[in-house]
Design an enzyme around this catalytic site. Structure first.
Site, PDB file in Angstrom:
ATOM      1  N   HIS A 370       0.835  -1.200   0.000  1.00  0.00           N
ATOM      2  CA  HIS A 370       0.000   0.000   0.000  1.00  0.00           C
ATOM      3  C   HIS A 370       0.875   1.258   0.000  1.00  0.00           C
ATOM      4  O   HIS A 370       0.696   2.149  -0.839  1.00  0.00           O
ATOM      5  CB  HIS A 370      -0.905  -0.020   1.239  1.00  0.00           C
ATOM      6  N   GLU A 371       1.830   1.333   0.938  1.00  0.00           N
ATOM      7  CA  GLU A 371       2.647   2.547   1.049  1.00  0.00           C
ATOM      8  C   GLU A 371       3.544   2.735  -0.172  1.00  0.00           C
ATOM      9  O   GLU A 371       3.715   3.851  -0.660  1.00  0.00           O
ATOM     10  CB  GLU A 371       3.484   2.497   2.327  1.00  0.00           C
ATOM     11  N   HIS A 374       1.666   4.181  -3.056  1.00  0.00           N
ATOM     12  CA  HIS A 374       1.503   5.638  -3.000  1.00  0.00           C
ATOM     13  C   HIS A 374       2.627   6.330  -3.774  1.00  0.00           C
ATOM     14  O   HIS A 374       2.405   7.351  -4.441  1.00  0.00           O
ATOM     15  CB  HIS A 374       1.500   6.126  -1.550  1.00  0.00           C
ATOM     16  N   GLU A 394      -5.981   6.332  -2.355  1.00  0.00           N
ATOM     17  CA  GLU A 394      -6.029   5.295  -1.321  1.00  0.00           C
ATOM     18  C   GLU A 394      -6.543   3.970  -1.890  1.00  0.00           C
ATOM     19  O   GLU A 394      -6.034   2.895  -1.554  1.00  0.00           O
ATOM     20  CB  GLU A 394      -6.925   5.747  -0.171  1.00  0.00           C
ATOM     21  N   HIS A 462      -9.790   8.283   3.218  1.00  0.00           N
ATOM     22  CA  HIS A 462      -9.957   6.933   3.750  1.00  0.00           C
ATOM     23  C   HIS A 462     -11.438   6.583   3.910  1.00  0.00           C
ATOM     24  O   HIS A 462     -11.844   5.443   3.668  1.00  0.00           O
ATOM     25  CB  HIS A 462      -9.275   6.799   5.114  1.00  0.00           C
TER      26      HIS A 462
END
Length: 876
Positions: A370-371, A374, A394, A462
């Site tokens: 996920h990170e 980004h 997100e 989110h």
């Protein structure tokens, strides 16, 4: 546009060919001068295919979100244009000469962030405004915000530490370059969950110059499995370090490295690189328990897996597509306390330490994926991390993080747990209780979209992400992982642009699927997935509210409203948001015509208040802030006060006006004056050792919160001033560690907020008689039904508070809602009810006549001034 198949004019570079194609088809694209107004922002090459991303400029100034893409294929030395897409804003007319310099823009941006943090959370504690929580700003030049004719702004990044809990602050602020008013502000920290040029180049240079070859080591993950690790022998430390030299082949000096936070707080690491950071080290290639328990082994191993996914699956050369170094920092804390979050700050991944229940955040492969995604988003579509574009940012990070983990763990797509995010982080909880989000939660725009302002979760990045992410995950289940991943990656890198929302995201995925040659079944599945989640054209129009709209589409940022005497007053911009804000007033029952109160002079007129006779407001311009006033019955606009900065608190009652202001360094004070003699201003606080906040006025009295040093000890008190006599009464002295918040006053009572327990997520609404007696906590800080109250407004018949329910997950229940206390049969006023059951955020409540209240409602995704004459009662 796809399926064009037109030969591009011969050119030296792909970008030149793309611009030449657009120039040759002005009748189609309506771009007057592509060579002048479109600058190259990057070219993605895959085989014989090229996708050129062009950044729009307006008289040489970059336009936020203005990007155009040209897709081409190369055959026999020629380029064939196959498609185009993007956003080019044709209506821009704004001049590009700034009226303020970088220094003033930085000052205004820092003030705005400080003001926003204080307004949204008064529980900073008694020392929340001290120097150790200082904010600093960095200027990045001019940027045009593209609404309507455009707004020329100065882009400022504000960094530092938040006063409440020490959370990291990294805000992107856009300040009107003529008036000096911040028109847009959002967080630049891409966190896993809603919460909450770097130094160190010398260390990077030494790292890059180290000729030592890579070594295969090993370590134990937090789940107990032993994994191979690519490590490097560092002779300067006589140790092996988590530095992978084997993967990034395009630049031998670029590596995958894992660093130890070394006790640093998350706020130290956000947008910064502390000089004392060191790579995680071991005396042998076999990394031991310390590297396991900190999450370093997991972070290093997972970074390699994610890198390999993008490299082998899409040919991507590291996260930015150009061989960048991948840095991961483990063990970040929250002021020395456990930190259960992770983020990408534009330079590196930072993983929290975890706590008694949650392992270090790098322990989950989907979190690492996920990170790192980004970073991929930042260097491709650049989806702005706010509102719908931020929610898609997100969603795409969730999608690829889960895709990488599902493939690694061999989870079939029909496994109910395949869509869980972070489900493997917990030590004792099961997957569903542990997970931070679920891409299979079935959320839709009609039933689940939560309208909020940018100050809450960056506009719902989110809160609303699984609406879009759920559609993507459904597509993966229906058409298969391999095709779905390729389609989503193609949409991200070749179709999406920074300001795209859900509908444009749908269009991009569909276009990518067609370009990939997806057949009828697959295209039908893509359409069905988006439709099932309510992502269809004009879906926003289906969102409804249970209140009466007084003013729609206010299109303002960070302005409050006021009400009194049967009237309300609010700031608004034009439909596009490009016009400096003006103040309007109207009747609270919705009858009659609206009245324009402020002059059209290029300043931003905000934070109005009214007592039904006079409207007062702030006017922000390049030389500072003016407090202005005008009678509702008409007459000249008068300047009552001029200063460098004000808070949001401003009130008028009869002849008296009171307001909050800031001196240099953010030291708050309270002032009051008479409309008959505005030159005679009384000020309280505003100094290093004496500060005053949260004034309110009514019935000839002013209530405010006072904090001053008395005999080397700070004391906080709630005070009442009789305006006619100047007599001051201390209503209540707070406990030493308590924080005092907003106030309200009626003919019989004073109301104020306080946080006595400290940082427990709830606050108290307190009421007292005008002499300080008969103290009652209408909404206690502890016990059943305790709320986090942030605002209070009171009238003769009711008191209304803006409050959030303390819940663990970020959801509709956690948003700010209006609650009203209505006198019971005995007149004690302790019976409370919800004012409105609207699903979105409710802010800036202003008491009107009877039980009527006016507020700003964000349910529909755009700010509206709304009202209800009586509470809705209990909401489901």
């Amino acid at each position: 546009m796809d399926g064009i198949r037109e030969q591009a004019p011969a050119a030296r570079t792909a970008a030149d060919a793309a611009r030449a194609h657009l120039a040759a088809r002005k009748d189609r694209y309506r771009i007057a001068d592509p060579e002048r107004d479109l600058r190259a922002a990057g070219t993605l090459t895959a085989g014989n295919r090229e996708t050129v991303r062009l950044q729009q400029t307006h008289h040489g100034v970059p336009v936020l979100g203005g990007q155009y893409l040209v897709r081409m294929e190369r055959h026999d030395g020629r380029r064939i244009v196959t498609g185009t897409s993007g956003r080019y804003f044709t209506g821009l007319r704004t001049a590009t000469t700034a009226g303020i310099d970088d220094t003033l823009a930085v000052e205004r941006a820092v003030d705005a962030v400080r003001r926003d943090l204080a307004a949204r959370d008064f529980t900073a504690g008694p020392d929340g405004e001290d120097a150790d929580t200082a904010l600093t700003g960095t200027a990045h030049g001019l940027v045009v915000i593209p609404g309507g004719t455009g707004v020329l702004t100065r882009h400022i990044t504000v960094r530092g530490t938040g006063p409440a809990g020490g959370e990291p602050v990294l805000r992107e602020v856009y300040v009107d370059a003529r008036a000096g008013y911040p028109v847009l502000q959002y967080s630049g920290i891409r966190t896993l969950a809603a919460s909450p040029t770097a130094p160190g180049h010398a260390a990077r240079a030494a790292l890059a110059a180290d000729p030592a070859p890579g070594t295969t080591g090993s370590g134990v993950r937090l789940d107990g499995t032993t994994v191979p690790l690519a490590v490097t022998r560092d002779d300067t430390r006589d140790a092996y370090v988590l530095r992978d030299r084997t993967r990034i082949q395009s630049d031998p000096g670029h590596v995958l490295a894992t660093w130890d936070a070394g006790g640093h707080w998350a706020s130290d690491l956000s947008g910064a690189w502390p000089d004392d950071l060191r790579e995680v080290a071991s005396p042998t290639p076999r990394f031991g328990t310390d590297a396991t328990s900190s999450g370093a082994v997991d972070a290093h191993w997972a970074a390699g897996r994610v890198y390999d996914y993008y490299r082998t699956g899409f040919g991507r050369d590291s996260l930015d597509g150009h061989g960048m170094t991948v840095d991961s920092v483990v063990g970040a804390t929250d002021y020395g306390q456990p930190y259960v979050n992770a983020f990408w700050d534009g330079q590196k991944m930072v993983y929290g330490s975890g706590d008694e229940e949650y392992r270090p955040l790098s322990a989950a492969l989907d979190v690492v994926g996920h990170e790192m995604t980004h970073a991929v988003v930042s260097s491709s579509a650049g989806l702005v991390y706010a509102g719908q574009s931020g929610a898609m940012n997100e969603a795409i990070a969730d999608y690829f993080g889960n895709a990488i983990e599902a493939d690694a763990r061999g989870l079939p797509m029909d496994d109910p747990d395949s869509g869980l995010v972070g489900e493997t982080l917990c030590r004792t909880k099961g997957p569903r209780d542990c997970a931070l989000r679920d891409l299979n939660d079935g959320r839709t725009t009609a039933g689940s979209f939560l309208g909020v302002g940018f100050g809450t979760d960056n506009g719902g990045v989110h809160l609303n992400s699984t609406i879009f992410g759920g559609a993507l995950w459904d597509i993966r289940e229906e058409i298969g992982p391999e095709l779905a991943d390729a389609v989503v990656y193609k949409a991200l890198t070749e179709y999406l642009t920074p300001l795209d929302g859900f509908t444009q995201g749908r269009d991009a995925v569909l276009a990518a699927a067609k370009r990939m040659g997806a057949g009828g079944h697959a295209l039908t599945a893509v359409r069905k997935a988006f439709t099932a989640h309510g992502i269809v054209p004009h879906w926003e129009k289906a969102l409804g509210i249970d209140s009466d709209v007084l003013l729609s589409g206010v299109n303002t940022y960070d302005s409050r409203l006021g009400a009194g005497g049967g009237w309300w007053a609010a700031a608004r911009s034009d439909e596009s948001g490009s016009e400096p804000y003006s103040v309007w007033a109207g009747r609270t029952d919705g009858k009659g015509q609206l009245k324009l109160m402020s002059p059209n002079d290029g300043r931003y007129h905000v934070n109005p208040a009214t007592d039904g006779t006079t409207v007062v407001w702030q006017a922000h311009g390049p030389t500072g802030v003016d407090i202005l006033a005008q009678p509702l019955a008409g007459g000249p606009v008068r300047t009552l006060w001029h200063g460098r900065s004000t808070g949001t608190a401003l009130a008028v009652d009869g002849d008296t006006v009171t307001f909050a202001y800031y001196n240099y360094g953010g030291r708050p004070g309270v002032a009051y004056l008479s409309l008959k003699d505005p030159a005679n201003v009384v000020t309280i606080g505003g100094g290093t050792y004496h500060r005053a906040t949260f004034p309110a006025v009514g019935h000839g009295r002013i209530v405010y919160q006072d904090r001053q040093r008395v005999r080397a000890v700070y004391e906080s008190t709630t005070r009442l001033i009789d305006v006619a006599t100047g007599e001051e009464t201390v209503l209540r002295k707070a406990e030493p560690d308590a924080s005092l918040g907003p106030t309200a006053i009626t003919a019989d009572h004073v109301y104020w907020l306080l946080d006595a327990v400290g940082q427990n997520g709830t606050t108290t609404l307190r009421r007292a008689a005008l002499d300080g007696s008969d103290v009652t906590d209408l909404s206690p800080e502890t016990g059943p039904g305790a709320l986090n109250v942030s605002e209070v407004t009171a009238g003769a018949d009711a008191v209304t508070m803006v409050a959030r329910t303390p819940v663990a997950e970020v959801s509709n229940a956690a948003l700010s809602k209006l609650w009203q206390f209505i006198p019971g049969r005995k007149g004690d006023g302790t019976r409370r009810a919800r004012v409105s059951c609207d699903r979105g955020e409710q802010l800036s409540a202003a008491a009107a006549e009877g039980t009527r209240v006016v507020w700003l409602d964000a349910t529909t995704g755009t700010g509206e001034v709304v009202t209800r004459a009586r509470p809705s009662g209990t909401c489901a």
